[in-house]
Scaffold this active site. Structure first.
Site, mmCIF file in Angstrom:
data_model
loop_
_atom_site.group_PDB
_atom_site.id
_atom_site.type_symbol
_atom_site.label_atom_id
_atom_site.label_comp_id
_atom_site.label_asym_id
_atom_site.label_seq_id
_atom_site.Cartn_x
_atom_site.Cartn_y
_atom_site.Cartn_z
ATOM 1 N N HIS A 40 9.411 -3.250 2.382
ATOM 2 C CA HIS A 40 9.199 -2.751 3.493
ATOM 3 C C HIS A 40 7.260 -2.820 3.918
ATOM 4 O O HIS A 40 6.713 -2.764 5.156
ATOM 5 C CB HIS A 40 9.575 -1.018 3.158
ATOM 6 C CG HIS A 40 8.995 0.052 4.439
ATOM 7 N ND1 HIS A 40 10.731 0.245 4.830
ATOM 8 C CD2 HIS A 40 7.500 0.124 4.821
ATOM 9 C CE1 HIS A 40 9.830 1.136 5.591
ATOM 10 N NE2 HIS A 40 8.448 1.431 5.731
ATOM 11 N N GLU A 41 6.685 -2.386 2.741
ATOM 12 C CA GLU A 41 5.303 -2.455 2.677
ATOM 13 C C GLU A 41 4.492 -3.894 3.144
ATOM 14 O O GLU A 41 4.094 -4.199 3.829
ATOM 15 C CB GLU A 41 4.431 -1.571 2.041
ATOM 16 C CG GLU A 41 5.339 -0.532 1.361
ATOM 17 C CD GLU A 41 5.254 0.209 2.827
ATOM 18 O OE1 GLU A 41 4.397 0.560 3.692
ATOM 19 O OE2 GLU A 41 5.849 1.595 2.907
ATOM 20 N N HIS B 54 4.893 -3.903 6.565
ATOM 21 C CA HIS B 54 3.569 -3.566 8.154
ATOM 22 C C HIS B 54 2.707 -4.922 7.469
ATOM 23 O O HIS B 54 1.737 -5.590 8.429
ATOM 24 C CB HIS B 54 3.643 -2.319 6.851
ATOM 25 C CG HIS B 54 4.825 -1.649 7.644
ATOM 26 N ND1 HIS B 54 4.381 -0.990 9.067
ATOM 27 C CD2 HIS B 54 4.964 -0.276 6.711
ATOM 28 C CE1 HIS B 54 5.397 -0.018 9.097
ATOM 29 N NE2 HIS B 54 6.020 0.278 7.630
ATOM 30 N N HIS C 169 2.862 -7.349 10.095
ATOM 31 C CA HIS C 169 2.506 -7.691 10.984
ATOM 32 C C HIS C 169 0.922 -7.476 11.300
ATOM 33 O O HIS C 169 0.153 -7.747 12.129
ATOM 34 C CB HIS C 169 3.133 -6.104 11.182
ATOM 35 C CG HIS C 169 2.956 -5.979 13.088
ATOM 36 N ND1 HIS C 169 3.486 -4.920 13.309
ATOM 37 C CD2 HIS C 169 3.061 -6.536 14.402
ATOM 38 C CE1 HIS C 169 4.088 -4.770 14.555
ATOM 39 N NE2 HIS C 169 3.895 -6.212 14.829
#
Length: 691
Positions: free
Chosen positions: A484-485, A488, A491
């Site tokens: 999940h992290e 990010h 991105h």
């Protein structure tokens, strides 16, 4: 010389953590604010007519040093804080808030921005420049540029109060978390808890110079206890302690702070011409209005609740067999784990040996290479703020004939590499680190003077530390947390925009969770899972039947988890639309009223989650917590597309890479449609969740 005010003489001008002293911060902020204000004055005092270049663009590139210093300071205050750092934060926050207000309420500056905005037709602006102009103008208006002088002063004071009080909220939660620990001396009280967790508890006791075992409220300690401890009385005691964080009318109580924060936000919204703070926030989101958000959450509630109730009935029958007539919230994790084991013959402790942290990290690195052409190389010469951290230099590998958005070729042509980013990883809990996991950045990406200045990205988590005999072993949920992290982080690392304020994760808040939640999907794909789920001692690949069980268990308790998230979202939205009700209600009463429809266990009068709801009272999720579920619709729909074309399909990955690298340069729905070919469908989420 103050290290924070100079150009850093480190590799890639990375943060010189090893040279920064606490006493540097306050004078550095004061000096850098002066420098930034000089840059603003240059824009304002420019005698030439205001243009896009000398006003909008100049403003976008101003204040870089103060941004970097702020990123360093506030990231450390979350990840490696101390009493001294928290004290400095109380001094620094109002200074920075005042500086920010001074810029946003600079009438001469706004007049120049407005002139360019009003005459935008005469400029030949590309799409990104148009977005920058619109966002800059709107940002000033939303910060009070059209207010009269008296109201500007009111807004300035409100912003300063909000800054200080949200900081205090977070400090109270951290202190309340750290203040509690349960010292256990009788091993019988720890029945059911796996040996690896017992070892962790014993290490914690040793660190406190105590015999036996110590359980804390830090997640890697708390969650396993609630999941495995057979001693129901102790589960209750520790759950109550967790539920009382900053809700005990003691030194670190947050109840009055909540009311203060909500009243200040409502005052701010009204001053700026909005009915509620939620209306103010949602104007800048994909969702647009509180009504749309509440309708969205209630639609999901209606569809998910029957599944959730059915799940809880299954747990209650297990508890009844143990003589428990009325199951409580503190029983949930224990019986959910029992049911999961019975249904899928899986438990976290059985799986953990297959997920040593280093292997999981290597897997996400490989996935990033396969999809986006990224490679990672550890650097030992880049300063760190703690010895547990690691720093990686990130490269993009591609053939010389390729463009930025093409994937690496599989032919024998010698690939070339471009430096892409720095990645900091900080995985283990400490007393000075707040709970949870997050991605952040120390430096944004932007293009200026012919150079593509690359970002410095950080991932912070709270995984169990390795012991002398065992590496850090992750639960499967922690595996998905790391992915999940990392979503990010991708991105941020893949950012390829002109301006820093449109770069990376600088997107609408209900779009920002798409890349993170999207990447979690790969953890459930057997062909990918087999490449890294290997026993840390024997190298044995996780057996097929266990992989099948992981896949089958993906939606285990999905109804319950969905209702929990909807409850948080509805509570958040009601806090920020109905603050007036808090005049006659306690925080606890308000919370109970607006989460009642999503509660599946009896409410406990001694506990409340709002006083430690840091996402909305300290972080950036005020009137935005719904965005987790909103983004789930996006991520389910996006991954459905990958599954239709092949999860490693280079063309699909190349299109998705464009979405990631575009940051906030386009409307998020336009970006999504360019990638997917259509708007996201809520059915994709319902199909994934409930079949």
């Amino acid at each position: 010389m103050n290290i924070l005010t100079e150009k850093f003489s480190t590799p890639y001008h990375s943060a010189p953590f090893n040279q920064i002293k606490n006493e540097d911060y306050l004078p550095a902020f004061k000096e850098l604010i002066e420098k930034s204000e000089e840059e603003i004055n240059e824009i304002v005092n420019n005698s030439e007519e205001a243009t896009f270049e000398n006003t909008i663009e100049a403003l976008a590139f101003s204040g870089e040093q103060i941004d970097v210093a702020s990123n360093i300071f506030f990231n450390l205050n979350s990840a490696e804080t101390s009493d001294e750092l928290q004290k400095i934060a109380q001094e620094v926050s109002p200074i920075l808030t005042e500086y920010s207000s001074k810029i946003s309420q600079n009438e001469a500056l706004f007049n120049k921005i407005k002139k360019v905005y009003d005459e935008k037709e005469k400029y030949n602006l590309n799409e990104e420049q148009q977005m920058l102009l619109n966002e800059t103008y709107k940002g000033f208006v939303r910060s009070g540029a059209l207010l009269n002088e008296e109201d500007k002063e009111k807004l300035k004071k409100i912003n300063m109060d909000l800054s200080l009080k949200s900081l205090q909220f977070g400090q109270n939660v951290l202190a309340s978390t750290n203040n509690y620990f349960k010292h256990i001396t009788n091993k019988a009280d720890l029945a059911g808890i796996p040996d690896a967790i017992l070892e962790q508890y014993a290490e914690e006791a040793k660190e406190r110079n105590l015999e036996g075992w110590v359980v804390t409220l830090q997640y890697p300690s708390y969650i396993p206890f609630m999941t495995y401890a057979e001693n129901r009385d102790l589960r209750k005691e520790i759950a109550l302690a967790n539920g009382k964080k900053s809700f005990d009318n003691g030194e670190f109580d947050n109840q009055n702070l909540i009311k203060d924060l909500l009243n200040l936000k409502q005052q701010k919204a009204e001053l700026l011409g909005y009915a509620t703070y939620a209306d103010y926030v949602l104007e800048e989101r994909m969702a647009k209005s509180p009504t749309k958000v509440i309708d969205f959450l209630n639609e999901l509630l209606t569809k998910a609740k029957p599944y959730a109730e059915k799940e809880i009935e299954e747990l209650k029958s297990l508890a009844k067999a143990d003589g428990i007539d009325e199951m409580q919230g503190y029983d949930h994790a224990f019986y959910a784990e029992k049911l999961r084991k019975a249904k899928y013959n899986l438990n976290d402790e059985e799986l953990k040996p297959y997920f040593p942290l280093e292997q999981v990290q290597e897997a996400v690195f490989r996935l990033s290479k396969q999809l986006f052409g990224l490679s990672f190389q550890e650097r030992n010469d880049i300063p760190k703020y703690h010895e547990d951290m690691k720093v990686y230099e990130v490269f993009e590998v591609f053939d010389s004939a390729q463009t930025d958005n093409q994937e690496p070729s599989t032919n024998n042509q010698q690939p070339t590499t471009n430096y892409k980013a720095l990645l900091y990883v900080d995985y283990f809990p400490r007393k000075g680190k707040r709970a949870g996991a997050w991605m952040t950045s120390y430096k944004s990406q932007y293009k200026k003077d012919g150079e593509n200045s690359r970002p410095h990205i950080s991932i912070v988590c709270n995984f169990s530390k390795p012991t002398k005999d065992t590496p850090s072993l992750l639960t499967f949920q922690e595996v998905t947390t790391l992915f999940h992290e990392f979503g990010h982080a991708l991105h941020g690392m893949l950012a390829n925009t002109q301006y820093p304020n449109l770069s990376g994760t600088s997107v609408k808040w209900d779009f920002v969770e798409l890349p993170s939640q999207f990447l979690e999907n790969f953890c459930y794909e057997p062909e990918f899972l087999k490449t890294f789920a290997k026993h840390y001692k024997t190298g044995e690949v996780l057996p097929d039947e266990k992989i099948e069980k992981i896949e089958q268990s993906k939606n285990f308790m999905e109804g319950y988890q969905t209702l929990r998230q909807i409850g948080f979202g509805l509570l958040d939205m009601n806090y920020h639309t109905k603050v007036g009700e808090l005049e006659n209600l306690s925080v606890k009463e308000f919370e109970d009223n607006y989460t009642k429809a999503t509660q599946l266990y009896p409410a406990n009068p001694e506990t409340a989650m709002s006083p430690s709801f840091s996402h909305i009272f300290q972080g950036g999720y005020s009137a935005g917590y719904y965005s987790y579920k909103w983004a789930e619709v996006l991520d389910a729909d996006a991954f459905q597309y990958f599954k239709e074309t092949g999860i490693f399909n280079p063309e699909t990955a190349a299109k998705y890479k464009i979405l990631l690298s575009s940051g906030g340069t386009k409307d998020p729905m336009e970006l999504y449609k360019n990638f997917r070919g259509s708007e996201p469908k809520v059915e994709s989420l319902l199909k994934r969740a409930f079949g």
